[in-house]
Design a protein around this motif. Structure first.
Motif, PDB file in Angstrom:
ATOM      1  N   GLY A 105       0.812  -1.217   0.000  1.00  0.00           N
ATOM      2  CA  GLY A 105       0.000   0.000   0.000  1.00  0.00           C
ATOM      3  C   GLY A 105       0.838   1.256   0.000  1.00  0.00           C
ATOM      4  N   VAL A 106       1.934   1.241   0.769  1.00  0.00           N
ATOM      5  CA  VAL A 106       2.812   2.407   0.815  1.00  0.00           C
ATOM      6  C   VAL A 106       3.517   2.601  -0.525  1.00  0.00           C
ATOM      7  CG1 VAL A 106       4.863   3.386   1.904  1.00  0.00           C
ATOM      8  CG2 VAL A 106       3.139   2.265   3.303  1.00  0.00           C
ATOM      9  N   ILE A 107       4.021   1.512  -1.102  1.00  0.00           N
ATOM     10  CA  ILE A 107       4.706   1.617  -2.391  1.00  0.00           C
ATOM     11  C   ILE A 107       3.763   2.174  -3.449  1.00  0.00           C
ATOM     12  CG2 ILE A 107       5.749   0.291  -4.272  1.00  0.00           C
ATOM     13  CD1 ILE A 107       6.864  -1.613  -2.107  1.00  0.00           C
ATOM     14  N   GLU A 108       2.551   1.624  -3.505  1.00  0.00           N
ATOM     15  CA  GLU A 108       1.601   2.082  -4.523  1.00  0.00           C
ATOM     16  C   GLU A 108       1.236   3.550  -4.329  1.00  0.00           C
ATOM     17  OE1 GLU A 108      -2.593   0.772  -6.633  1.00  0.00           O
ATOM     18  OE2 GLU A 108      -2.113   0.018  -4.634  1.00  0.00           O
ATOM     19  N   SER A 109       0.967   3.951  -3.090  1.00  0.00           N
ATOM     20  CA  SER A 109       0.556   5.335  -2.847  1.00  0.00           C
ATOM     21  C   SER A 109       1.690   6.308  -3.146  1.00  0.00           C
ATOM     22  CB  SER A 109       0.077   5.505  -1.407  1.00  0.00           C
ATOM     23  OG  SER A 109       1.133   5.311  -0.482  1.00  0.00           O
ATOM     24  N   ARG A 110       2.906   5.947  -2.792  1.00  0.00           N
ATOM     25  CA  ARG A 110       4.032   6.853  -3.032  1.00  0.00           C
ATOM     26  C   ARG A 110       4.422   6.877  -4.506  1.00  0.00           C
ATOM     27  NH1 ARG A 110       4.075  10.725  -1.080  1.00  0.00           N
ATOM     28  NH2 ARG A 110       6.314  11.104  -1.345  1.00  0.00           N
ATOM     29  N   MET A 111       4.249   5.761  -5.215  1.00  0.00           N
ATOM     30  CA  MET A 111       4.520   5.755  -6.652  1.00  0.00           C
ATOM     31  C   MET A 111       3.545   6.689  -7.371  1.00  0.00           C
ATOM     32  SD  MET A 111       7.082   3.629  -7.617  1.00  0.00           S
ATOM     33  CE  MET A 111       6.762   2.819  -9.173  1.00  0.00           C
ATOM     34  N   LYS A 112       2.309   6.752  -6.890  1.00  0.00           N
ATOM     35  CA  LYS A 112       1.321   7.655  -7.492  1.00  0.00           C
ATOM     36  C   LYS A 112       1.649   9.106  -7.179  1.00  0.00           C
ATOM     37  CE  LYS A 112      -2.662   4.518  -7.294  1.00  0.00           C
ATOM     38  NZ  LYS A 112      -3.969   4.273  -6.637  1.00  0.00           N
ATOM     39  N   ALA A 113       2.172   9.362  -5.985  1.00  0.00           N
ATOM     40  CA  ALA A 113       2.375  10.734  -5.525  1.00  0.00           C
ATOM     41  C   ALA A 113       3.649  11.362  -6.070  1.00  0.00           C
ATOM     42  CB  ALA A 113       2.405  10.770  -3.993  1.00  0.00           C
ATOM     43  N   ARG A 114       4.644  10.539  -6.390  1.00  0.00           N
ATOM     44  CA  ARG A 114       5.943  11.071  -6.809  1.00  0.00           C
ATOM     45  C   ARG A 114       6.014  11.241  -8.318  1.00  0.00           C
ATOM     46  NH1 ARG A 114      10.482  10.573  -3.479  1.00  0.00           N
ATOM     47  NH2 ARG A 114      11.712  10.295  -5.375  1.00  0.00           N
ATOM     48  N   THR A 115       6.823  12.195  -8.761  1.00  0.00           N
ATOM     49  CA  THR A 115       7.049  12.345 -10.194  1.00  0.00           C
ATOM     50  C   THR A 115       7.957  11.246 -10.723  1.00  0.00           C
ATOM     51  OG1 THR A 115       8.873  13.877  -9.724  1.00  0.00           O
ATOM     52  CG2 THR A 115       6.706  14.837 -10.174  1.00  0.00           C
ATOM     53  N   VAL A 116       8.885  10.768  -9.919  1.00  0.00           N
ATOM     54  CA  VAL A 116       9.737   9.629 -10.264  1.00  0.00           C
ATOM     55  C   VAL A 116       9.804   8.721  -9.040  1.00  0.00           C
ATOM     56  CG1 VAL A 116      11.136  10.888 -11.945  1.00  0.00           C
ATOM     57  CG2 VAL A 116      11.856  10.827  -9.550  1.00  0.00           C
ATOM     58  N   PRO A 117      10.085   7.427  -9.235  1.00  0.00           N
ATOM     59  CA  PRO A 117      10.200   6.532  -8.073  1.00  0.00           C
ATOM     60  C   PRO A 117      11.374   6.920  -7.177  1.00  0.00           C
ATOM     61  CG  PRO A 117       9.928   5.284 -10.121  1.00  0.00           C
ATOM     62  CD  PRO A 117      10.189   6.702 -10.507  1.00  0.00           C
ATOM     63  N   THR A 118      11.424   6.319  -6.003  1.00  0.00           N
ATOM     64  CA  THR A 118      12.526   6.554  -5.082  1.00  0.00           C
ATOM     65  C   THR A 118      13.818   5.995  -5.663  1.00  0.00           C
ATOM     66  OG1 THR A 118      12.201   4.463  -3.918  1.00  0.00           O
ATOM     67  CG2 THR A 118      10.934   6.358  -3.128  1.00  0.00           C
ATOM     68  N   PRO A 119      14.981   6.451  -5.175  1.00  0.00           N
ATOM     69  CA  PRO A 119      16.259   5.998  -5.763  1.00  0.00           C
ATOM     70  C   PRO A 119      16.437   4.486  -5.785  1.00  0.00           C
ATOM     71  CG  PRO A 119      16.630   7.918  -4.394  1.00  0.00           C
ATOM     72  CD  PRO A 119      15.190   7.537  -4.201  1.00  0.00           C
ATOM     73  N   ALA A 120      16.105   3.787  -4.700  1.00  0.00           N
ATOM     74  CA  ALA A 120      16.301   2.335  -4.685  1.00  0.00           C
ATOM     75  C   ALA A 120      15.372   1.645  -5.676  1.00  0.00           C
ATOM     76  CB  ALA A 120      16.092   1.777  -3.280  1.00  0.00           C
ATOM     77  N   VAL A 121      14.135   2.146  -5.814  1.00  0.00           N
ATOM     78  CA  VAL A 121      13.213   1.580  -6.795  1.00  0.00           C
ATOM     79  C   VAL A 121      13.734   1.840  -8.207  1.00  0.00           C
ATOM     80  CG1 VAL A 121      10.873   1.685  -7.739  1.00  0.00           C
ATOM     81  CG2 VAL A 121      11.214   1.744  -5.271  1.00  0.00           C
ATOM     82  N   MET A 122      14.249   3.027  -8.446  1.00  0.00           N
ATOM     83  CA  MET A 122      14.843   3.333  -9.753  1.00  0.00           C
ATOM     84  C   MET A 122      15.989   2.382 -10.064  1.00  0.00           C
ATOM     85  SD  MET A 122      13.504   6.138 -11.353  1.00  0.00           S
ATOM     86  CE  MET A 122      14.741   7.226 -12.077  1.00  0.00           C
TER      87      MET A 122
END
Length: 233
Positions: free
Chosen positions: A109-126
């Motif tokens: 849930g956190v990953i999905e919500s933050r992926m929607k909110a950010r313009t790009v994914p977090t560095p580790a996800v990138m």
């Protein structure tokens, strides 16, 4: 004696210098215990034996905290194996991601919500997505086919089932975002994919990915796989 040992360990932990890594580790542990909704700066500070204001020197707000927690979890995923085929490599890492999420059930849930909110994914996800694209490319996939594969895989790449590659809504540029040249150097496979896969801005489905095409691509791929299994089982 056991109580004295526990107290000594607690005192030693609280004497350790406060750092972003310690804060994120404590936040992940608290979320594992009580869920992310019960997480607060006050609870994290109490667990670390510091005042809440001390945390803000390392994380500016709750969103930055959540982003950092995502990166902690993604870095738990096994690194890529060298010398094995693309299919085995992808499968192993996806299953490693799923094991990570089973250890941290609040994470999807956190990953999905933050992926929607950010313009790009977090560095580790990138970094993770870039390496997965690199695995496909090393396995002989064209850039176009990798693009479709990433849509088909979606959040399965991170161990759960949601679409990760929706078009982001229009937002103001992030002033802290990495310059494009630096981003391309750090995530070359993502940059290659972004530059190679362009869509018609006049398309009836908009300037982003063609949702209808990607839906039918995934559907046909699934049906073809089921047909292959039917003929062999």
């Amino acid at each position: 004696m056991a109580d004295m040992t526990t107290q000594a360990h607690t005192a030693a932990r609280r004497r350790a210098p406060l750092s972003r890594e310690r804060i994120l580790g404590a936040a992940v542990a608290l979320a594992d215990e009580g869920g992310v909704d019960a997480l607060s700066m006050r609870r994290i500070a109490h667990a670390l034996g510091v005042v809440p204001m001390a945390l803000y020197k390392h994380v500016t707000d709750k969103n930055e905290l959540l982003d950092g927690m995502i990166d902690v979890l993604v870095r738990e995923i096994d690194p890529p194996d060298a010398g094995i085929g693309w299919k085995t490599a992808v499968r192993r890492r996806v299953l490693s991601a799923r094991r990570m999420l089973l250890r941290h059930p609040w994470a999807p849930g956190v990953i999905e919500s933050r992926m929607k909110a950010r313009t790009v994914p977090t560095p580790a996800v990138m970094e993770y997505l870039d390496s997965m694209i690199g695995t496909f490319r090393s396995g002989g996939f064209s850039v176009g086919l990798v693009h479709h594969a990433m849509h088909v895989m979606g959040s399965r790449l991170l161990g759960f089932s949601q679409e990760l590659f929706r078009d982001a809504p229009d937002r103001e540029p992030d002033p802290d975002a990495m310059p494009p040249q630096e981003m391309a150097a750090r995530y070359p496979h993502l940059a290659e994919l972004a530059m190679a896969v362009a869509h018609d801005p006049d398309s009836v489905v908009g300037s982003g990915c063609d949702d209808q095409f990607e839906f039918e691509f995934a559907l046909d791929l699934t049906l073809d796989g089921l047909e292959r299994l039917r003929d062999t089982l």
